[in-house]
Design a protein around this motif. Sequence first.
Motif, mmCIF file in Angstrom:
data_model
loop_
_atom_site.group_PDB
_atom_site.id
_atom_site.type_symbol
_atom_site.label_atom_id
_atom_site.label_comp_id
_atom_site.label_asym_id
_atom_site.label_seq_id
_atom_site.Cartn_x
_atom_site.Cartn_y
_atom_site.Cartn_z
ATOM 1 N N LEU A 328 0.834 -1.194 0.000
ATOM 2 C CA LEU A 328 0.000 0.000 0.000
ATOM 3 C C LEU A 328 0.874 1.252 0.000
ATOM 4 C CD1 LEU A 328 -2.693 -0.996 2.662
ATOM 5 C CD2 LEU A 328 -2.895 -1.111 0.167
ATOM 6 N N LEU A 338 -1.268 4.420 8.136
ATOM 7 C CA LEU A 338 -1.965 3.349 7.421
ATOM 8 C C LEU A 338 -2.064 2.088 8.265
ATOM 9 C CD1 LEU A 338 -0.475 3.670 3.810
ATOM 10 C CD2 LEU A 338 -2.684 4.487 4.650
ATOM 11 N N ASN A 339 -1.031 1.806 9.005
ATOM 12 C CA ASN A 339 -1.015 0.586 9.813
ATOM 13 C C ASN A 339 -2.178 0.572 10.800
ATOM 14 O OD1 ASN A 339 0.623 -1.878 10.423
ATOM 15 N ND2 ASN A 339 0.612 -0.963 12.453
ATOM 16 N N HIS A 356 3.315 -0.964 4.317
ATOM 17 C CA HIS A 356 2.612 0.314 4.257
ATOM 18 C C HIS A 356 3.650 1.384 3.948
ATOM 19 C CE1 HIS A 356 0.215 -2.106 7.175
ATOM 20 N NE2 HIS A 356 -0.814 -1.560 6.544
ATOM 21 N N THR A 376 4.592 3.996 11.812
ATOM 22 C CA THR A 376 4.657 2.883 10.872
ATOM 23 C C THR A 376 5.485 1.747 11.441
ATOM 24 O OG1 THR A 376 6.605 3.769 9.799
ATOM 25 C CG2 THR A 376 4.487 4.418 8.885
#
Length: 422
Positions: A328, A338-339, A356, A376
Amino acid sequence: MKFIHTADWHLGNTMHDIDRTRESGAFLEWLKSEIETVGAQALIIAGDIFDVVNPSNMAKTQYYNFLSSLFKTKCSNVVVIGGNHDSGTLLDAPAGILDALNIKVIGSINNREVNDLVFELNDAQGNAIGICCAVPFMRDLELEQFYKYSEKPVGGECADVASDDLLKRLYADVYRRAVELRGGRNIPIIATGHLYASNLSGRDAGIAVDDGVREVVGTLGNVDVSTFPSEADYVALGHIHYTSMVAKNPKVRYSGSPFVMGFDEANCKRYVLAVDVAQGAVPTVDKIEVPKAIRFEQFKGDFETLKLKLRDLEKELVANPMETYVDLLLTSGEFVSLNDALEKEETGKHFVVKRHRISRDVLRSGTSFDDCVESTKQYTKEDYFRMLIASNLQENDESAAVKNQYDKFISLFNEAVSKAHE
């Protein structure tokens, strides 16, 4: 003469710690079947058999089991050359035994002469059906040493010759030897190579350096099509992972890798090439698509786009299950972790998100480097390098110049990391 051209297997590869043993086993089983279907009289593997110079026992077992399985087919010739990921010494170690089984292995040019690189290809009855000029990957120094003692002294010392000129000379020498060996027989001459040629057609191959694919360093990394003898009937190349021609020449081709070697290659179809070649004729080349045993996807966009793509993927996999891995990349919109933000979209699904990432533009939109690291968990070394540069740039002319040189910096960074691990 009919043969299969393939390359860049990278057996033992574990991209992002993914066990690819089943995937490579499925490919080798399929390849054997295709050899039988096509009626190939030879198989040419143009380098990078293994992913690392010291491959696992499982990777070596798959390689040797596959070679032995070909005795049950009508494929009477196998040619293996070393690539830049291979250990030439490891490939060459069993060459004597394999040669007795008509499997020709040229792991490197070290301790070899021109004549050692040129040999006949024979059918099951022992009749010559072609001549092969098996040229492996070589570093500039290896090529220079290959010709070191054949140069005539000038002023008491050997004349300096550029490596690209020496490479062209090598191909001319092996071709000349092939013509001598052919005599007056009407059989084709096939050459090999593992290098980066310029002016690729099809999808020009940007090399994925973020997943372990090392760029060729030195003059051998930008070879013109004129390096290869124009009279050769086919040149089977390896190193580029996309199927392509060199300078739109139908006789000089990369087969590409049968596997996805980086998420940026996820949407590129994989092929082996079935080649039908005769002396002095344009070869007939059929691209045979390699079936997927594992699915890879790379999704890019803002947060909402990524979320929708993951949901659509899940629907597909419920209907048609397949082992699937996802990369991603947040390329626009506001910065989000995002995680954390996509945890519900990833938990208990039929796919695994392996990475990510957040683009530099998003990172620079108001988030500090420290914040990015904290938010992240699956960034690569290149991602951290990218963040470090982004966090230190200032809005002035000098920083703009630095940004324009980013690709150069990341290439040098990867080269340094690669050398450190060799």
